[in-house]
Design a protein around this motif. Structure first.
Motif, mmCIF file in Angstrom:
data_model
loop_
_atom_site.group_PDB
_atom_site.id
_atom_site.type_symbol
_atom_site.label_atom_id
_atom_site.label_comp_id
_atom_site.label_asym_id
_atom_site.label_seq_id
_atom_site.Cartn_x
_atom_site.Cartn_y
_atom_site.Cartn_z
ATOM 1 N N LYS A 36 0.639 -1.176 -0.106
ATOM 2 C CA LYS A 36 -0.033 0.034 0.052
ATOM 3 C C LYS A 36 1.018 1.080 -0.073
ATOM 4 C CE LYS A 36 -4.397 1.059 2.358
ATOM 5 N NZ LYS A 36 -5.097 0.814 3.573
ATOM 6 N N GLU A 37 1.911 1.323 0.885
ATOM 7 C CA GLU A 37 2.849 2.284 0.862
ATOM 8 C C GLU A 37 3.748 2.469 -0.430
ATOM 9 O OE1 GLU A 37 5.460 1.850 4.304
ATOM 10 O OE2 GLU A 37 3.863 1.984 5.524
ATOM 11 N N LEU A 38 4.090 1.374 -0.986
ATOM 12 C CA LEU A 38 4.748 1.518 -2.136
ATOM 13 C C LEU A 38 3.838 2.119 -3.511
ATOM 14 C CD1 LEU A 38 7.544 0.599 -3.665
ATOM 15 C CD2 LEU A 38 6.057 -1.228 -4.535
ATOM 16 N N LEU A 39 2.567 1.664 -3.363
ATOM 17 C CA LEU A 39 1.609 2.090 -4.270
ATOM 18 C C LEU A 39 1.706 3.689 -4.204
ATOM 19 C CD1 LEU A 39 -0.486 1.555 -6.737
ATOM 20 C CD2 LEU A 39 -2.020 0.871 -5.018
ATOM 21 N N ASN A 40 1.276 4.131 -2.878
ATOM 22 C CA ASN A 40 1.055 5.609 -2.752
ATOM 23 C C ASN A 40 2.222 6.300 -3.118
ATOM 24 O OD1 ASN A 40 -1.559 4.931 -1.741
ATOM 25 N ND2 ASN A 40 -0.660 5.282 0.349
ATOM 26 N N GLN A 41 3.605 5.827 -2.747
ATOM 27 C CA GLN A 41 4.696 6.585 -3.224
ATOM 28 C C GLN A 41 4.884 6.485 -4.858
ATOM 29 O OE1 GLN A 41 7.168 8.093 -1.577
ATOM 30 N NE2 GLN A 41 7.612 8.910 -3.385
ATOM 31 N N PHE A 42 4.551 5.323 -5.239
ATOM 32 C CA PHE A 42 4.477 5.254 -6.897
ATOM 33 C C PHE A 42 3.551 6.274 -7.530
ATOM 34 C CE2 PHE A 42 4.246 2.461 -10.668
ATOM 35 C CZ PHE A 42 5.390 1.736 -10.743
ATOM 36 N N LYS A 43 2.193 6.298 -7.009
ATOM 37 C CA LYS A 43 1.425 7.362 -7.386
ATOM 38 C C LYS A 43 1.902 8.647 -7.266
ATOM 39 C CE LYS A 43 -2.642 4.471 -7.273
ATOM 40 N NZ LYS A 43 -4.057 4.139 -6.871
ATOM 41 N N GLU A 44 2.483 9.135 -6.398
ATOM 42 C CA GLU A 44 3.057 10.296 -6.001
ATOM 43 C C GLU A 44 4.140 10.789 -7.080
ATOM 44 O OE1 GLU A 44 5.070 11.923 -2.324
ATOM 45 O OE2 GLU A 44 3.094 10.994 -1.521
ATOM 46 N N ASP A 45 4.965 9.578 -7.369
ATOM 47 C CA ASP A 45 6.023 9.970 -8.159
ATOM 48 C C ASP A 45 5.737 10.222 -9.673
ATOM 49 O OD1 ASP A 45 7.707 9.477 -6.004
ATOM 50 O OD2 ASP A 45 8.285 7.179 -6.681
ATOM 51 N N LEU A 46 4.534 9.400 -9.900
ATOM 52 C CA LEU A 46 4.037 9.663 -11.276
ATOM 53 C C LEU A 46 3.503 10.853 -11.489
ATOM 54 C CD1 LEU A 46 2.381 6.053 -11.907
ATOM 55 C CD2 LEU A 46 4.174 6.891 -13.056
ATOM 56 N N LYS A 47 2.746 11.248 -10.324
ATOM 57 C CA LYS A 47 2.076 12.666 -10.402
ATOM 58 C C LYS A 47 3.023 13.715 -10.700
ATOM 59 C CE LYS A 47 -1.473 12.955 -7.538
ATOM 60 N NZ LYS A 47 -1.856 13.044 -6.066
ATOM 61 N N GLU A 48 4.105 13.653 -9.877
ATOM 62 C CA GLU A 48 5.460 14.538 -10.149
ATOM 63 C C GLU A 48 5.507 14.631 -11.648
ATOM 64 O OE1 GLU A 48 8.368 15.043 -7.246
ATOM 65 O OE2 GLU A 48 6.804 14.631 -5.802
ATOM 66 N N VAL A 49 6.142 13.576 -12.264
ATOM 67 C CA VAL A 49 6.796 13.499 -13.395
ATOM 68 C C VAL A 49 5.287 14.010 -14.489
ATOM 69 C CG1 VAL A 49 8.728 11.966 -13.072
ATOM 70 C CG2 VAL A 49 6.546 10.978 -14.001
ATOM 71 N N GLN A 50 4.361 13.754 -14.254
ATOM 72 C CA GLN A 50 3.111 13.856 -15.173
ATOM 73 C C GLN A 50 2.918 15.529 -15.056
ATOM 74 O OE1 GLN A 50 0.963 10.557 -14.025
ATOM 75 N NE2 GLN A 50 0.847 9.756 -16.098
ATOM 76 N N ASN A 51 3.191 16.040 -14.126
ATOM 77 C CA ASN A 51 3.019 17.476 -13.848
ATOM 78 C C ASN A 51 4.036 18.585 -14.548
ATOM 79 O OD1 ASN A 51 0.511 16.947 -12.547
ATOM 80 N ND2 ASN A 51 1.193 17.305 -10.788
ATOM 81 N N ASP A 52 5.284 17.883 -14.861
ATOM 82 C CA ASP A 52 6.282 18.522 -15.286
ATOM 83 C C ASP A 52 6.096 19.222 -16.587
ATOM 84 O OD1 ASP A 52 7.637 18.229 -13.047
ATOM 85 O OD2 ASP A 52 9.206 16.558 -13.888
#
Ligand code: 6CS
Length: 342
Positions: free
Chosen positions: A326-342
């Motif tokens: 669950k923690e990994l998935l949250n981090q994964f999604k957070e990381d994805l948001k960051e690169v998608q917002n760039d």
């Protein structure tokens, strides 16, 4: 002493020093063993040879590369690495997922972005990839050195598929991790886990009616000959991982550890250039080789029907991995948001 004899003496001393230095180096020089899951010229092979080139150009060590089949299937080379028989292994989460359940995160459909640039940036920047995964691999005696994408997943089937119902009663081969089976069940198919060595024959004899893989592999393995309908579902990327036996790595000096890290970085930079345009080039080769092949690119509406089934796979992932997943998935999604917002 004459200047000539001084020169001879100096030359003698430096020749001796050079010989002594070379001897010391050759005493420290090792021959490391590295196995991967693919054939000559495929993505993992290119990565392995770039890694080898860096190691051999920057040290006295040598690296012996073993390709698919030379030492067995994917699970065999992982076992050999964990046992310390091999120093390095390249194994995809498609197989590692049965050893490290969290590695199955790559099989939650429609989680990864579809464009390559964002995918590459994600691999470079992601905290989940670069900080969380190494800890999970370490628990299994593995030093994770690099995760990298090989190509977008494409499904090949005996008949064209445009909606989940078209998968009904079709046995689709999946790599041997339980979450990927959940994905294909959610897509309406009957998942059939098989090691790589059995896939071509199973398609040829109609024991299975389809499978998924990146285009370069569909071309190089000749899968299009026995499974000619290519469907672009945009549901994920084939990701892979290269690692070392952790005891071996921990036992090395700082200089060798840095050499290995630098070699993995070097191979990563080279591989992202290699995969750029590879799918298009491979598709061209397939089209030239066969006029039986069809290519179906699902439109947004068709994709939505598959995407709607992704949440149930995500739930299964959490069920299989608990708090850590669950923690990994949250981090994964957070990381994805960051690169998608760039
Ligand atoms: O489908 C498989 O099993 C294989 N696919 C690729 C792209 N690499 C190695 C793996 O074993």
């Amino acid at each position: 002493m004459s200047s000539m004899s001084k020169f001879k003496k100096l030359a003698g001393i430096s020749a001796f020093a050079f010989a002594a230095m070379s001897m010391a180096n050759s005493v420290n020089a090792a021959n490391w063993r590295y196995a991967h899951e693919e054939y000559e010229g495929d993505v993992q092979d290119v990565f392995a040879y770039d890694f080898k080139e860096y190691i051999e150009n920057n040290s006295d060590h040598t690296l012996q590369v073993y390709r698919f089949g030379e030492l067995g299937e994917s699970d065999d080379i992982m076992e050999q690495t964990q046992a310390g028989i091999l120093n390095f292994v390249n194994q995809s989460p498609g197989f590692t997922g049965s050893l490290i359940p969290e590695a199955q995160i790559f099989f939650i459909p429609y989680l990864m972005p579809t464009d390559m640039e964002t995918v590459i940036e994600f691999f470079r920047e992601s905290e989940a990839i670069n900080e969380d995964f190494p800890k999970l691999y370490a628990e299994k005696g593995l030093e994770l050195l690099q995760m990298y994408p090989e190509g977008e997943m494409v499904v090949t089937v005996d008949e064209k598929v445009t909606k989940p119902e078209d998968f009904n009663n079709k046995k689709i081969r999946v790599m041997t991790n339980p979450l990927l089976s959940e994905t294909y069940s959610a897509f309406g198919a009957t998942p059939t886990p098989l090691p790589w060595g059995e896939v071509y024959g199973a398609l040829q004899t109609n024991m299975i009616q389809g499978q998924e893989n990146p285009i370069f592999w569909i071309e190089s393995g000749g899968l299009y000959e026995v499974s000619p309908n290519l469907v672009f579902t945009k549901h994920g990327w084939f990701t892979t991982a290269m690692m070392a036996n952790k005891d071996f790595y921990d036992g090395l000096g700082e200089e060798d550890q840095k050499l290995i890290q630098d070699a993995a970085d070097y191979a990563f930079e080279k591989i992202i250039v290699h995969i750029d345009g590879l799918a298009e080039r491979s598709l061209e080769k397939i089209r030239e080789a066969s006029d039986e092949v069809t290519v179906t690119r699902l439109n947004d509406e068709q994709i939505e029907a598959f995407k709607a089934r992704a949440p149930q796979v995500e739930e299964k992932f959490i069920e299989m991995t608990g708090e850590s997943g669950k923690e990994l998935l949250n981090q994964f999604k957070e990381d994805l948001k960051e690169v998608q917002n760039d």
